[in-house]
Design an enzyme around this catalytic site. Sequence first.
Site, PDB file in Angstrom:
ATOM      1  N   ASN A 256       0.830  -1.210   0.000  1.00 51.22           N
ATOM      2  CA  ASN A 256       0.000   0.000   0.000  1.00 51.22           C
ATOM      3  C   ASN A 256       0.859   1.253   0.000  1.00 51.22           C
ATOM      4  OD1 ASN A 256       0.523  -0.930   2.664  1.00 51.22           O
ATOM      5  ND2 ASN A 256      -1.090   0.339   3.508  1.00 51.22           N
TER       6      ASN A 256
ATOM      7  N   GLU B 135      -3.182  -4.465  -3.029  1.00 56.65           N
ATOM      8  CA  GLU B 135      -3.707  -5.370  -4.066  1.00 56.65           C
ATOM      9  C   GLU B 135      -3.723  -4.681  -5.429  1.00 56.65           C
ATOM     10  OE1 GLU B 135      -4.969  -4.760  -1.112  1.00 56.65           O
ATOM     11  OE2 GLU B 135      -6.041  -6.467  -0.266  1.00 56.65           O
TER      12      GLU B 135
HETATM   13  N1  THU Z   1      -5.361  -1.415   2.531  1.00 57.28           N
HETATM   14  C1  THU Z   1      -4.812  -2.267   1.608  1.00 57.28           C
HETATM   15  O1  THU Z   1      -3.705  -2.050   1.118  1.00 57.28           O
HETATM   16  N2  THU Z   1      -5.532  -3.347   1.262  1.00 57.28           N
HETATM   17  C2  THU Z   1      -6.747  -3.695   1.785  1.00 57.28           C
HETATM   18  O2  THU Z   1      -7.331  -4.678   1.361  1.00 57.28           O
HETATM   19  C3  THU Z   1      -7.332  -2.880   2.859  1.00 57.28           C
HETATM   20  C4  THU Z   1      -6.660  -1.597   3.127  1.00 57.28           C
HETATM   21  C5  THU Z   1      -4.570  -0.249   2.913  1.00 57.28           C
HETATM   22  C6  THU Z   1      -5.110   1.072   2.463  1.00 57.28           C
HETATM   23  C7  THU Z   1      -4.519   2.005   3.474  1.00 57.28           C
HETATM   24  O3  THU Z   1      -3.202   2.344   3.061  1.00 57.28           O
HETATM   25  C8  THU Z   1      -4.426   1.167   4.740  1.00 57.28           C
HETATM   26  O4  THU Z   1      -4.505  -0.181   4.321  1.00 57.28           O
HETATM   27  C9  THU Z   1      -5.506   1.456   5.761  1.00 57.28           C
HETATM   28  O5  THU Z   1      -6.753   1.403   5.183  1.00 57.28           O
END
Ligand code: THU
Length: 158
Positions: free
Chosen positions: A61, A74
């Site tokens: 992320n 993802e």
């Molecule tokens: N996040 C992801 O990378 N994947 C997910 O399936 C859920 C949330 C990230 C987005 C943000 O950077 C952090 O987790 C908190 O929401």
Amino acid sequence: MIKEMKVKYEEYSTWNELSKDDLLLVNKAKEARNFAYANYSKFKVGAAILLDNGIILTGNNQENAAYPSGLCAERTAIFYTIANYPSSKIVRMAVVAGKDDTNSIPISPCGACRQVLLEYENRQKKPIEFLFTGMKGKVIKFFQCADFLPFFFDENSL
Ligand code: THU
């Protein structure tokens, strides 16, 4: 009339129960999580994608001071994959997440990521297996992304 849906998935109580290939992908996702840029939420997510040519690609992320400009692990991983290997098929994806090493709750993909995953699953006409887990413990494995997004919106809806 009330209708009911059934969803088939696998549940493992520890990473040790995974097959060698699945464990390798989960470990790659865990490694990728280390490079997440989660400055604001402190919630780090790593993703790893296995292609049919054996190549493994990863993502994590990426957050931003303008919050909505950030992107989930993802989608970072799958957009990179499709952008660079447009003619390969995705076999499987694994996601590892948590604020720290203690998280043992599997973190399931958000709705926007499910929508994006499904687009590419439909496009490649082959199921994408999807595993998600915390930093340890329980792992959930779906046999195809369509199973976690019933009543999806797709090109036929347009
Ligand atoms: N996040 C992801 O990378 N994947 C997910 O399936 C859920 C949330 C990230 C987005 C943000 O950077 C952090 O987790 C908190 O929401």
